[in-house]
Motif scaffolding. Structure first.
Motif, short mmCIF file in Angstrom:
data_model
loop_
_atom_site.label_atom_id
_atom_site.label_comp_id
_atom_site.label_asym_id
_atom_site.label_seq_id
_atom_site.Cartn_x
_atom_site.Cartn_y
_atom_site.Cartn_z
N THR A 98 1.35 -10.10 -11.68
CA THR A 98 1.08 -10.82 -10.43
C THR A 98 0.42 -9.91 -9.40
OG1 THR A 98 3.19 -10.24 -9.36
CG2 THR A 98 3.18 -12.19 -10.83
N PRO A 99 -0.28 -10.51 -8.43
CA PRO A 99 -0.87 -9.69 -7.36
C PRO A 99 0.19 -8.96 -6.53
CG PRO A 99 -1.88 -11.86 -7.42
CD PRO A 99 -0.72 -11.91 -8.36
N VAL A 100 1.34 -9.56 -6.35
CA VAL A 100 2.41 -8.90 -5.58
C VAL A 100 2.85 -7.61 -6.27
CG1 VAL A 100 4.79 -9.11 -4.78
CG2 VAL A 100 3.20 -11.02 -4.48
N GLU A 101 2.98 -7.64 -7.58
CA GLU A 101 3.34 -6.43 -8.32
C GLU A 101 2.23 -5.39 -8.24
OE1 GLU A 101 5.79 -7.44 -12.15
OE2 GLU A 101 4.52 -9.17 -11.67
N ALA A 102 0.97 -5.85 -8.27
CA ALA A 102 -0.15 -4.92 -8.11
C ALA A 102 -0.13 -4.27 -6.73
CB ALA A 102 -1.47 -5.63 -8.34
N ALA A 103 0.21 -5.06 -5.71
CA ALA A 103 0.30 -4.52 -4.35
C ALA A 103 1.40 -3.48 -4.25
CB ALA A 103 0.54 -5.64 -3.35
N ASP A 104 2.53 -3.72 -4.94
CA ASP A 104 3.62 -2.74 -4.93
C ASP A 104 3.17 -1.44 -5.60
OD1 ASP A 104 5.29 -4.50 -3.64
OD2 ASP A 104 6.31 -5.16 -5.47
N HIS A 105 2.42 -1.55 -6.68
CA HIS A 105 1.91 -0.37 -7.38
C HIS A 105 0.93 0.39 -6.49
CE1 HIS A 105 -0.60 1.89 -10.29
NE2 HIS A 105 0.54 2.01 -10.94
N ALA A 106 0.04 -0.36 -5.82
CA ALA A 106 -0.95 0.26 -4.94
C ALA A 106 -0.28 0.90 -3.72
CB ALA A 106 -1.98 -0.76 -4.49
N GLU A 107 0.81 0.31 -3.27
CA GLU A 107 1.53 0.86 -2.11
C GLU A 107 1.91 2.32 -2.35
OE1 GLU A 107 3.43 0.73 1.72
OE2 GLU A 107 2.05 -0.68 0.76
N ALA A 108 2.38 2.60 -3.56
CA ALA A 108 2.79 3.96 -3.88
C ALA A 108 1.61 4.93 -3.84
CB ALA A 108 3.45 3.99 -5.26
N LEU A 109 0.42 4.46 -4.20
CA LEU A 109 -0.77 5.30 -4.18
C LEU A 109 -1.34 5.47 -2.78
CD1 LEU A 109 -2.82 3.97 -7.25
CD2 LEU A 109 -1.52 6.11 -7.12
N TYR A 110 -1.25 4.40 -1.98
CA TYR A 110 -1.96 4.35 -0.71
C TYR A 110 -1.13 4.78 0.50
CZ TYR A 110 -6.39 2.35 -2.23
OH TYR A 110 -7.64 2.18 -2.80
N ALA A 111 0.17 4.59 0.45
CA ALA A 111 0.99 4.94 1.61
C ALA A 111 0.84 6.40 2.03
CB ALA A 111 2.46 4.60 1.34
N PRO A 112 0.69 7.36 1.10
CA PRO A 112 0.54 8.75 1.54
C PRO A 112 -0.84 9.12 2.07
CG PRO A 112 1.43 8.58 -0.72
CD PRO A 112 0.86 7.26 -0.37
N LEU A 113 -1.82 8.24 1.93
CA LEU A 113 -3.19 8.59 2.29
C LEU A 113 -3.38 8.70 3.80
CD1 LEU A 113 -5.31 6.39 -0.15
CD2 LEU A 113 -4.60 8.78 -0.45
N HIS A 114 -4.19 9.66 4.21
CA HIS A 114 -4.62 9.78 5.60
C HIS A 114 -6.10 9.36 5.61
CE1 HIS A 114 -4.88 11.68 9.67
NE2 HIS A 114 -6.15 11.71 9.33
N ILE A 115 -6.37 8.15 6.05
CA ILE A 115 -7.74 7.63 6.02
C ILE A 115 -8.50 8.16 7.24
CG2 ILE A 115 -9.20 5.56 6.12
CD1 ILE A 115 -6.88 4.07 4.70
N ASP A 116 -9.55 8.92 6.96
CA ASP A 116 -10.35 9.49 8.05
C ASP A 116 -11.37 8.50 8.57
OD1 ASP A 116 -9.38 12.36 8.09
OD2 ASP A 116 -9.90 12.12 5.97
N LEU A 117 -11.91 7.68 7.70
CA LEU A 117 -12.89 6.66 8.12
C LEU A 117 -12.78 5.46 7.20
CD1 LEU A 117 -16.51 7.03 9.34
CD2 LEU A 117 -16.03 5.46 7.47
N ALA A 118 -12.78 4.27 7.78
CA ALA A 118 -12.78 3.02 7.02
C ALA A 118 -14.11 2.32 7.21
CB ALA A 118 -11.64 2.11 7.47
N VAL A 119 -14.74 1.99 6.10
CA VAL A 119 -16.00 1.22 6.14
C VAL A 119 -15.65 -0.25 6.00
CG1 VAL A 119 -18.25 0.86 5.08
CG2 VAL A 119 -17.24 3.15 5.07
N MET A 120 -15.92 -1.02 7.04
CA MET A 120 -15.54 -2.42 7.07
C MET A 120 -16.76 -3.33 6.95
SD MET A 120 -12.33 -1.81 7.42
CE MET A 120 -11.59 -3.42 7.75
N GLY A 121 -16.52 -4.54 6.49
CA GLY A 121 -17.55 -5.57 6.45
C GLY A 121 -17.01 -6.82 7.12
#
Length: 230
Positions: free
Chosen positions: A109-132
Motif C-alpha cells: 500500500t502507499p501508506v506502507e511505502a510512506a512509512d518506509h520513505a519516512e525512515a529515509l527522509y526524516a534525517p535529511l537536511h534539505i538545502d534547496l527544494a525544486v518545486m513545480g
C-alpha cells in the motif's frame, strides 16, 4: 499574502540555465558550510532540462544527496515515475557518486511505502527544494481539497501518502509534508506558460486548501525564488 519576486526569462532554455546555476550555488554553499548537500527534486517536463544542465557542472557529487519532493505510487519501470525521470537526468551525477533517495518502494500500500520513505527522509537536511505547480494550483502532491494531512504544519511526519482522484498518472501519491518543506533552506519554483503564471497570481488570494501552491509563500516557508518562461 505577499508574492515572491518572479524572474521572467525569454525562453525555457534560459530558465533552465539560470535554475541550474541557482541550484549549483546552493549545493556549493551547503558543502562549504556543513560538508554535504541535499536537494529535493520535483518531476515533470519543466525541470528536466534544468537537471540536465546541472549535471554538466563540476560539482562535488559524492557529497550530494538527491531526494524527491513527491512521487507516484508506481515503480520506476513506469514512465510516470518521478524516480525514473530524475535518475535518468542525473545518471552521470549518480555515476560520479551522488546519492539518490527514493520515495517509492514495492510495498502493498502507499501508506506502507510512506512509512518506509519516512525512515529515509526524516534525517535529511534539505538545502534547496525544486518545486513545480499544476494548473489546479497543486504543488508537490498537495492537491486542492484532499491533502489536509500533508499541509498540516503540526504533523511530525516528513512523508505521507495522499489519495488525489484528479492527479495525473495515478491517484496514489507519496509527498513531503508542508512541515518538512518548511524546514528546507530555500526553494525554487519553476513554472512555464501564461496560464500557469496567471494561476499562480490568483492562487495568492485564495486559501491554501483551495490553492496549495500558496503555502510556498506563507509565513514560515523557506525563501522562495520563482522562475518563469513563456
Amino acid at each position: 499574502m505577499a508574492a515572491a519576486p518572479l524572474v521572467a526569462f525569454d525562453n525555457r532554455a534560459a530558465l533552465a540555465r539560470a535554475a541550474a546555476e541557482t541550484i549549483a550555488e546552493a549545493i556549493t554553499a551547503a558543502i562549504a558550510s556543513r560538508g554535504e548537500a541535499c536537494i529535493a527534486l520535483s518531476g515533470g517536463s519543466t525541470p528536466e532540462p534544468t537537471y540536465t544542465a546541472l549535471t554538466a557542472m563540476p560539482l562535488d557529487w559524492p557529497k550530494v544527496t538527491l531526494a524527491l519532493v513527491d512521487e507516484r505510487f508506481a515503480p520506476p519501470s513506469e514512465e510516470a515515475s518521478n524516480e525514473r525521470m530524475v535518475t535518468r537526468a542525473f545518471a552521470s551525477a549518480i555515476e560520479a557518486g551522488a546519492h539518490f533517495k527514493p520515495l517509492y518502494s514495492a510495498t502493498p500500500t502507499p501508506v506502507e511505502a510512506a512509512d518506509h520513505a519516512e525512515a529515509l527522509y526524516a534525517p535529511l537536511h534539505i538545502d534547496l527544494a525544486v518545486m513545480g505547480m499544476g494548473t489546479d494550483a497543486h504543488t508537490a502532491s498537495w492537491f486542492p481539497g484532499v491533502a489536509a494531512h500533508a499541509l498540516d504544519l503540526n504533523t511530525a511526519r516528513t512523508v505521507v501518502a495522499v489519495h488525489a482522484p484528479s492527479a495525473a498518472g495515478t491517484p496514489h501519491r507519496l509527498t513531503l509534508t508542508r512541515a518538512a518543506y518548511n524546514r528546507a533552506g530555500q526553494a525554487l519554483l519553476l513554472i512555464t506558460g501564461a496560464d500557469k503564471r496567471h494561476r499562480l497570481e490568483t492562487a495568492l488570494s485564495q486559501p491554501i486548501e483551495q490553492a496549495p501552491v500558496a503555502a510556498l509563500l506563507a509565513p514560515g516557508a523557506p525563501k522562495l525564488e520563482i522562475f518563469w518562461a513563456p
